[in-house]
Motif scaffolding. Sequence first.
Motif, PDB file in Angstrom:
ATOM      1  N   GLU A 346      38.952  36.186  32.365  1.00 32.36           N
ATOM      2  CA  GLU A 346      38.879  36.810  33.622  1.00 32.36           C
ATOM      3  C   GLU A 346      38.418  35.821  34.797  1.00 32.36           C
ATOM      4  O   GLU A 346      38.936  35.686  35.781  1.00 32.36           O
ATOM      5  N   MET A 347      37.317  35.018  34.106  1.00 32.85           N
ATOM      6  CA  MET A 347      37.056  33.551  35.048  1.00 32.85           C
ATOM      7  C   MET A 347      37.961  32.546  35.422  1.00 32.85           C
ATOM      8  O   MET A 347      38.194  32.223  36.390  1.00 32.85           O
ATOM      9  N   GLY A 348      38.925  32.391  34.284  1.00 29.92           N
ATOM     10  CA  GLY A 348      40.061  31.600  34.709  1.00 29.92           C
ATOM     11  C   GLY A 348      41.058  32.111  35.656  1.00 29.92           C
ATOM     12  O   GLY A 348      41.488  31.363  36.539  1.00 29.92           O
ATOM     13  N   LEU A 349      41.332  33.391  35.555  1.00 32.31           N
ATOM     14  CA  LEU A 349      42.268  34.028  36.597  1.00 32.31           C
ATOM     15  C   LEU A 349      41.412  34.286  37.922  1.00 32.31           C
ATOM     16  O   LEU A 349      42.237  33.861  38.965  1.00 32.31           O
ATOM     17  N   LEU A 350      40.369  34.299  37.893  1.00 30.35           N
ATOM     18  CA  LEU A 350      39.425  34.282  39.282  1.00 30.35           C
ATOM     19  C   LEU A 350      39.530  32.889  39.936  1.00 30.35           C
ATOM     20  O   LEU A 350      40.092  33.063  41.104  1.00 30.35           O
ATOM     21  N   LEU A 452      34.357  44.712  43.191  1.00 26.56           N
ATOM     22  CA  LEU A 452      35.687  44.279  43.436  1.00 26.56           C
ATOM     23  C   LEU A 452      36.423  43.840  42.548  1.00 26.56           C
ATOM     24  O   LEU A 452      37.560  44.350  42.263  1.00 26.56           O
ATOM     25  N   ILE A 453      36.178  42.727  41.919  1.00 33.36           N
ATOM     26  CA  ILE A 453      36.708  42.163  40.650  1.00 33.36           C
ATOM     27  C   ILE A 453      37.050  43.108  39.463  1.00 33.36           C
ATOM     28  O   ILE A 453      38.159  43.144  38.683  1.00 33.36           O
ATOM     29  N   GLY A 454      35.859  43.882  39.122  1.00 33.73           N
ATOM     30  CA  GLY A 454      36.284  44.955  38.174  1.00 33.73           C
ATOM     31  C   GLY A 454      37.260  46.124  38.485  1.00 33.73           C
ATOM     32  O   GLY A 454      38.150  46.229  37.749  1.00 33.73           O
ATOM     33  N   GLN A 455      37.348  46.521  39.677  1.00 30.15           N
ATOM     34  CA  GLN A 455      38.361  47.380  40.114  1.00 30.15           C
ATOM     35  C   GLN A 455      39.827  46.761  40.066  1.00 30.15           C
ATOM     36  O   GLN A 455      40.763  47.110  39.557  1.00 30.15           O
ATOM     37  N   LEU A 456      39.820  45.460  40.622  1.00 23.66           N
ATOM     38  CA  LEU A 456      41.260  44.571  40.648  1.00 23.66           C
ATOM     39  C   LEU A 456      41.770  44.511  39.093  1.00 23.66           C
ATOM     40  O   LEU A 456      42.978  44.746  38.780  1.00 23.66           O
ATOM     41  N   ILE A 462      49.006  45.236  39.479  1.00 21.91           N
ATOM     42  CA  ILE A 462      48.774  44.574  40.389  1.00 21.91           C
ATOM     43  C   ILE A 462      49.455  42.986  40.423  1.00 21.91           C
ATOM     44  O   ILE A 462      49.411  42.676  39.163  1.00 21.91           O
ATOM     45  N   THR A 463      50.040  42.804  41.394  1.00 20.96           N
ATOM     46  CA  THR A 463      50.957  41.673  41.272  1.00 20.96           C
ATOM     47  C   THR A 463      49.732  40.189  41.494  1.00 20.96           C
ATOM     48  O   THR A 463      48.718  40.365  42.244  1.00 20.96           O
ATOM     49  N   TRP A 464      50.414  39.070  41.480  1.00 16.40           N
ATOM     50  CA  TRP A 464      49.397  38.085  41.402  1.00 16.40           C
ATOM     51  C   TRP A 464      49.334  37.676  42.822  1.00 16.40           C
ATOM     52  O   TRP A 464      48.145  37.284  43.493  1.00 16.40           O
ATOM     53  N   VAL A 465      50.235  37.867  43.895  1.00 12.37           N
ATOM     54  CA  VAL A 465      49.905  37.684  45.182  1.00 12.37           C
ATOM     55  C   VAL A 465      48.939  38.581  45.973  1.00 12.37           C
ATOM     56  O   VAL A 465      48.011  38.344  46.714  1.00 12.37           O
ATOM     57  N   ASP A 466      49.170  39.928  45.373  1.00  8.30           N
ATOM     58  CA  ASP A 466      48.098  40.892  45.795  1.00  8.30           C
ATOM     59  C   ASP A 466      46.724  40.621  45.340  1.00  8.30           C
ATOM     60  O   ASP A 466      45.525  40.810  46.100  1.00  8.30           O
ATOM     61  N   PHE A 467      46.530  40.062  44.103  1.00 10.45           N
ATOM     62  CA  PHE A 467      45.285  39.868  43.378  1.00 10.45           C
ATOM     63  C   PHE A 467      44.514  38.551  44.091  1.00 10.45           C
ATOM     64  O   PHE A 467      43.381  38.900  44.715  1.00 10.45           O
ATOM     65  N   GLN A 468      45.487  37.555  44.565  1.00 11.10           N
ATOM     66  CA  GLN A 468      44.992  36.550  45.362  1.00 11.10           C
ATOM     67  C   GLN A 468      44.644  36.850  46.623  1.00 11.10           C
ATOM     68  O   GLN A 468      43.485  36.660  47.046  1.00 11.10           O
ATOM     69  N   GLY A 472      40.465  36.794  48.011  1.00  9.32           N
ATOM     70  CA  GLY A 472      40.480  35.935  49.148  1.00  9.32           C
ATOM     71  C   GLY A 472      39.423  36.554  50.240  1.00  9.32           C
ATOM     72  O   GLY A 472      38.545  36.128  50.585  1.00  9.32           O
ATOM     73  N   GLU A 473      40.048  37.871  50.540  1.00  8.29           N
ATOM     74  CA  GLU A 473      39.538  38.539  51.484  1.00  8.29           C
ATOM     75  C   GLU A 473      38.011  39.142  51.150  1.00  8.29           C
ATOM     76  O   GLU A 473      37.128  39.360  52.006  1.00  8.29           O
ATOM     77  N   GLY A 474      37.951  39.141  49.683  1.00  6.37           N
ATOM     78  CA  GLY A 474      36.818  39.908  49.442  1.00  6.37           C
ATOM     79  C   GLY A 474      35.452  38.929  49.135  1.00  6.37           C
ATOM     80  O   GLY A 474      34.451  39.216  48.742  1.00  6.37           O
ATOM     81  N   HIS A 475      35.985  37.582  49.434  1.00  8.57           N
ATOM     82  CA  HIS A 475      34.848  36.459  49.021  1.00  8.57           C
ATOM     83  C   HIS A 475      34.668  35.367  50.342  1.00  8.57           C
ATOM     84  O   HIS A 475      34.225  34.391  50.151  1.00  8.57           O
TER      85      HIS A 475
END
Length: 503
Positions: A346-350, A452-456, A462-468, A472-475
Amino acid sequence: MTNLYAKDRMILSVILFVVVLICNASTSSSASDAITIKPRHLSLLKSALQRPSGEQSELWRPMTDQGWSPCLDLGNSPSLPEKTEGYIQVFLDGGLNQQRMGICDAVAVAKILNATLVIPYLEVNPVWQDSSSFVDIFDVDHFINTLKDDIRIVRELPEELSWSTREYYGTAIRETRVKTAPVHASAKWYRENVSPVLQSFGIAAISPFSHRLSFDHLPAEIQRLRCKVNFQALRFVPHITSLGDALVSRLRNPLWRSSKDRKNVDHLGDITNSHSRQEPGKFAVLHLRFDKDMAAHSACDFGGGKAEKLALAKYRQMIWQGRVLNSQFTDEELRSQGRCPLTPEEMGLLLAAFGFDNNTRLYLASHKVYGGEARISALRQVFPRMEDKRSLASSAERARIKGKASLLAALDYYVSMHSDIFISASPGNMHNALVGHRTFENLKTIRPNMALIGQLFLNKSITWVDFQQALGEGHVNRQGQIRLRKPKQSIYTYPAPDCMCHV
């Protein structure tokens, strides 16, 4: 009279014995557990692995001036009184960063009481079994010299008080021991309860002492003194800083990975020296605390199947007799509340979603990761240039810190303070200490929005674009921006406004 302190030590010994048994049992039964670790977010992982190279230009941009600067000048402080009220001893438990905060508080208490501080005694950590003392970790001469105008500090007690030792307090109830200090005690409490002991015996030994001084309602000079200790007086011993400098140099060296002789770091002098002819590279530090204790205590599901769930449940029962608050919630509830530590995957994806590409120099600051290399493999796939202490330093260079958790943590702390970006996988003492120190130095530090991350991650479609975009908006405002300390919050995590001035 019942010897309560002896009982405390006996209970601790029993707990330690049980922990050792559990560790041995978990080691011997690891093969039979047959825990298979598979990616939990396969669709996102595939997208992360296929992300284009080239990072966002603003990603590595240093923090701009936020209008706050370190402010530790104590002004026209009166000179030290000619005579002190006696000697203060403290016995500090916990890991490196908990002990670090205790040292700062000990200096403050000594100042409040006009007492001479004896170099703090660091208890042996019952989990890691590290017996490193203050002088093994911190530069004691620098510590004493930096604070010479603030308090008196001695390495050891004078001969007439040499009987006041850790062993002395373990054999009977002693009048010179103060064991009733409440958590976050006020300055008034110390004056009313410890000063009389100093006046009667010339010495007071405070144990336990961790988290025993309030963060609120203290004079400005005491608050700034605590920060002066934390950010200026506590410097690691030279062999830690020199090894840390070597690791930082290698992380910034763009040719480091091109070496054919990675097995013998000692012979890489020419490559390291060639670094001076090239533009220094940038690197980020990922602090990853994902040991078995944390995984079990969280009561979360980490994708290891039934075998892992059973192993962690068994561990919870043996260590905490099943009394873990999170156990009453489902995994989905825990994740939506941000109460699950993030896995290496998860940290790698983040990090990938934040814009770090596969050429990023990433330093992994961690002790032992539950699940070993199998748990880290997804992170390593996303960031193939990830390094750690073992990959950057030779066995000879690591000889003085091998098996010593406090020294290993000190090295990670030092490298983290010299990184361009720092991010931690979960809150904790290391996270809090570095967030505060890097805030003080105005360094970029990403603080994950755990809820936020837990919910995502719960959204499997969820798509990669939406995840990104969501990340971004949450941080936007969680990358090192100054946060003013609120009541009851730690001055070591939020040094403004107590130790920073708005200019």
